[in-house]
Design a protein around this motif. Structure first.
Motif, PDB file in Angstrom:
ATOM      1  N   SER A 134     -43.227   6.118 116.985  1.00 28.27           N
ATOM      2  CA  SER A 134     -42.105   5.544 117.738  1.00 28.27           C
ATOM      3  C   SER A 134     -40.752   6.056 117.267  1.00 28.27           C
ATOM      4  CB  SER A 134     -42.139   4.017 117.652  1.00 28.27           C
ATOM      5  OG  SER A 134     -41.984   3.587 116.309  1.00 28.27           O
TER       6      SER A 134
ATOM      7  N   GLN B 191     -40.517  10.806 122.469  1.00 28.99           N
ATOM      8  CA  GLN B 191     -40.107   9.675 123.297  1.00 28.99           C
ATOM      9  C   GLN B 191     -39.512  10.206 124.597  1.00 28.99           C
ATOM     10  OE1 GLN B 191     -41.050   6.677 121.940  1.00 28.99           O
ATOM     11  NE2 GLN B 191     -41.785   8.103 120.364  1.00 28.99           N
ATOM     12  N   ASN B 192     -39.857   9.547 125.698  1.00 36.24           N
ATOM     13  CA  ASN B 192     -39.348   9.939 127.018  1.00 36.24           C
ATOM     14  C   ASN B 192     -39.613  11.413 127.317  1.00 36.24           C
ATOM     15  OD1 ASN B 192     -38.152   7.378 127.843  1.00 36.24           O
ATOM     16  ND2 ASN B 192     -36.662   7.751 126.218  1.00 36.24           N
TER      17      ASN B 192
ATOM     18  N   SER C  92     -43.781   8.096 126.444  1.00 35.50           N
ATOM     19  CA  SER C  92     -43.352   7.830 125.075  1.00 35.50           C
ATOM     20  C   SER C  92     -44.576   7.508 124.227  1.00 35.50           C
ATOM     21  CB  SER C  92     -42.365   6.654 125.031  1.00 35.50           C
ATOM     22  OG  SER C  92     -41.119   7.013 125.592  1.00 35.50           O
TER      23      SER C  92
END
Length: 329
Positions: free
Chosen positions: A67, A73-74, A10
């Motif tokens: 973010s 992310q992931n 992430s």
């Protein structure tokens, strides 16, 4: 950038310091923007352009927050993420680039964090059993695999299967309304750490809907809550319907011949939760056997000390003839 094996990644932010010729970065400054791609061809711009200006000395680009960029992310193990940087200054020529003025200063830095991936357990649960089914619940059981634990997941059979998420611990409850949710229709009713290869009872499953098909599936898990999703055992069942709210208001018979009796009865159309009548017969005395809930019967089926003489399924039926009987019986 490429994530390492068995980890997801992430991204959190991009920080950069830039420098260029005075004419290129003169007021109103240089427009800076980053973009990303997961295939190396199609790039998506990140946020809005930010402006930097100066007189030829090193300047920082305001931190770019990653973010909230869902695609970053992931990011799954083995995936390559591509970044591009665009700069538009005040002249068509002139030097421009990332700059590190000292060993403790990064010209360009990406921040983020690695998330350990899941290694599936090598064993799997087995042998799901169901018993004591009623209108809103049942008892169940399964045999543990050889890893750290097993989760038992329940869902309505008509709904899509959603498997447990790797790395996620679920709180189990035999009450459907309180069971931990993988999704709204897939809920964990047991999470057992009993000894490996032992039989586990899950009694008192409750708050299910009557006359509904359900499926139970067991998944073996390890200590980090990674689940074996391969060849997971399952068992399907139906909860019972609610009991009929009454019996036939009238029921008589007439002897037609030595081998025939005609039955007369009221319709069941006005009775709640009723789909038909089951007529039992026994030679010589009144039948005492009772049909078993959840069992489908046909003419000739045995019910205790009697046999099924007729199955009435038409809501408008008021008569039925029994033929082939033995005289003087």
């Amino acid at each position: 950038m490429k994530t390492i094996n068995n980890y997801s990644l992430s991204f959190s932010s991009i920080t950069a310091n830039v420098i260029g010729t005075a004419t290129f970065m003169a007021a109103p400054g240089v427009s800076n923007q980053f973009a990303y791609s997961l295939d190396g061809t199609n790039f998506t711009l990140i946020g809005s352009p930010v402006t930097t200006s100066g007189s030829g000395s090193q300047v920082p680009i305001p931190t770019i927050d990653l973010s909230s960029v869902t695609a970053l992310q992931n990011v799954s193990s083995g995936t390559t993420v591509y970044f591009r940087y665009y700069a538009s200054g005040q002249t068509a020529t002139g030097g421009w680039g990332f700059s590190s003025s000292s060993s403790g200063t990064n010209g360009l830095a990406f921040t983020g964090f690695l998330i350990p991936g899941c290694t599936q357990p090598s064993s799997q649960a087995s042998t799901i059993t169901v018993s004591n089914i009623n209108t809103t619940g049942l008892d169940a059981g399964f045999t543990r695999g050889n890893d750290n634990g097993t989760v038992l997941v329940l869902k309505p059979s008509a709904q899509a299967t959603v498997t447990p998420a790797g790395g996620t611990a679920y709180t189990a409850n035999t009450d459907w309304n309180l069971a931990g949710q993988i999704s709204i229709n897939n809920r964990v009713i047991a999470n057992s750490s009993a000894s490996p290869l032992t039989n586990v009872s899950v009694n008192g499953i409750s708050n299910l809907a009557p006359a509904t098909g359900y499926t139970l599936t067991a998944y073996e898990r390890n200590a980090t809550n990674c689940y074996n999703l391969s060849a997971a055992p399952s068992a399907s069942f139906y909860t019972f319907s609610n009991l009929p709210l009454g019996h036939a208001a009238s029921f008589t018979c007439s002897v037609i011949s030595s081998s025939q009796i005609d039955l007369s009865f009221s319709t069941f159309s006005g009775l709640g939760n009723t789909a038909g009548y089951l007529v039992l017969q026994k030679a010589g005395s009144t039948p005492t056997g009772l049909p078993a809930n959840g069992t489908s019967y046909s003419v000739g089926s045995t019910v205790g000390d009697a046999v099924v003489a007729a199955v009435i399924t038409s809501s408008s039926a008021t008569a039925h003839s029994l033929t082939g009987l033995n005289g003087s019986t």
